[in-house]
Design an enzyme around this catalytic site. Sequence first.
Site, PDB file in Angstrom:
ATOM      1  N   LYS A  82     -25.917   0.078   5.693  1.00 36.96           N
ATOM      2  CA  LYS A  82     -24.603  -0.559   5.521  1.00 36.96           C
ATOM      3  C   LYS A  82     -23.534   0.520   5.685  1.00 36.96           C
ATOM      4  O   LYS A  82     -23.705   1.635   5.205  1.00 36.96           O
ATOM      5  CB  LYS A  82     -24.496  -1.229   4.148  1.00 36.96           C
ATOM      6  N   GLU A 136     -15.820  -7.596   0.115  1.00 31.27           N
ATOM      7  CA  GLU A 136     -15.682  -7.265  -1.306  1.00 31.27           C
ATOM      8  C   GLU A 136     -14.257  -7.504  -1.780  1.00 31.27           C
ATOM      9  O   GLU A 136     -13.298  -7.025  -1.188  1.00 31.27           O
ATOM     10  CB  GLU A 136     -16.087  -5.792  -1.531  1.00 31.27           C
ATOM     11  N   ASP A 152     -24.544   2.709  -2.723  1.00 29.46           N
ATOM     12  CA  ASP A 152     -24.069   4.010  -3.211  1.00 29.46           C
ATOM     13  C   ASP A 152     -23.381   3.840  -4.574  1.00 29.46           C
ATOM     14  O   ASP A 152     -22.916   4.811  -5.167  1.00 29.46           O
ATOM     15  CB  ASP A 152     -23.173   4.716  -2.185  1.00 29.46           C
ATOM     16  N   SER A 153     -23.377   2.583  -5.085  1.00 28.54           N
ATOM     17  CA  SER A 153     -22.985   2.356  -6.483  1.00 28.54           C
ATOM     18  C   SER A 153     -23.965   3.073  -7.412  1.00 28.54           C
ATOM     19  O   SER A 153     -23.710   3.207  -8.611  1.00 28.54           O
ATOM     20  CB  SER A 153     -22.940   0.857  -6.797  1.00 28.54           C
ATOM     21  N   GLU A 193     -19.183   1.163   5.572  1.00 26.92           N
ATOM     22  CA  GLU A 193     -17.892   0.613   5.143  1.00 26.92           C
ATOM     23  C   GLU A 193     -16.813   0.884   6.187  1.00 26.92           C
ATOM     24  O   GLU A 193     -16.609   2.029   6.578  1.00 26.92           O
ATOM     25  CB  GLU A 193     -17.458   1.263   3.814  1.00 26.92           C
ATOM     26  N   ASP A 201     -27.122   1.997   1.864  1.00 28.53           N
ATOM     27  CA  ASP A 201     -25.760   2.451   2.191  1.00 28.53           C
ATOM     28  C   ASP A 201     -25.784   3.825   2.839  1.00 28.53           C
ATOM     29  O   ASP A 201     -26.490   4.725   2.365  1.00 28.53           O
ATOM     30  CB  ASP A 201     -24.933   2.579   0.894  1.00 28.53           C
TER      31      ASP A 201
HETATM   32  O1  KIV Z   1     -22.815   0.130  -3.351  1.00 30.52           O
HETATM   33  C1  KIV Z   1     -22.857  -1.082  -3.653  1.00 30.52           C
HETATM   34  O2  KIV Z   1     -23.448  -1.485  -4.666  1.00 30.52           O
HETATM   35  C2  KIV Z   1     -22.184  -2.025  -2.765  1.00 30.52           C
HETATM   36  C3  KIV Z   1     -22.078  -3.440  -3.234  1.00 30.52           C
HETATM   37  C4  KIV Z   1     -21.051  -3.556  -4.276  1.00 30.52           C
HETATM   38  C5  KIV Z   1     -21.836  -4.372  -2.111  1.00 30.52           C
HETATM   39  O3  KIV Z   1     -21.735  -1.669  -1.731  1.00 30.52           O
END
Ligand code: KIV
Length: 272
Positions: free
Chosen positions: A121, A190, A52-53, A123, A91
């Site tokens: 993924k 992280e 989600d970056s 969090e 994510d």
């Molecule tokens: O969203 C992302 O890119 C991440 C990584 C930094 C692990 O969660």
Amino acid sequence: MANYLQDQRKVTTHRLAEMKQRGEKIAMLTAYDYSMARLIDEAGMDVILVGDSASNVMAGNMTTLPMTLDQMIYHAKSVVKGVKRALVVCDLPFGSYQGNSKEALASAVRIMKESHAEAVKMEGGSEIRESIERVLCAGIPVMGHLGLTPQSINKFGTYAVRAKEEAEANKLIEDARMLEEIGCFALVLEKIPATLASQVAKEVNIPVIGIGAGGGVDGQVLVMHDMLGINKGFSPRFLRRYADLSTIINDAVAHYIDDVKTSDFPNEKEQY
Ligand code: KIV
């Protein structure tokens, strides 16, 4: 440089577990579109994360919070089309799984059905245990994510290193054990102290992938735009830049503009 493409077999969650057992490090990188995912996969990446970056590096937002489930599915669908070998993890975006396990399952199912990503993924630790368990119950592999969890930036107030204090470090270790126990296949840590990350990697049997967590873990992940030097404004200590694409792209584009303005482009061979 070694050629990591000799093994052409598809990377699965089981193969990642085997890699940890035999001490082979796992390479993971983010991607958000078809063309870059294809290049990254062809280079021999083990895991591609549709992070989600994307909110920061693709959409230009300050945080990852605005990302929607539809947007994650769009990016993941594009990435999956470019990948033959790597495991594709997507994510779950902010607000699509916290606090409501049925919604978490519905969100994860949409990602799997509509994008064909192979895992999600999520969090957080004990706070979202029920949501993770429900997703796992549907046979969807889950990668955990502890330490600095960017979706909680408004609670943390800063992107500084997490778990430096004993209480937070102890909670992180407990959460990591819990994620392993309920069935997560891997875990991202992280921006936490390297000693803590390596302790976690020794204590749990699932692969631990670090970002800003030192070298004592089972693998590393970086954001593609950061490591390729596309996003030059971001230079935390943990980041190694493997290319300076912003300079290469600026130079190429300036050259093209010049060629157009001076009528150098197109030449006779470049026309019909
Ligand atoms: O969203 C992302 O890119 C991440 C990584 C930094 C692990 O969660």
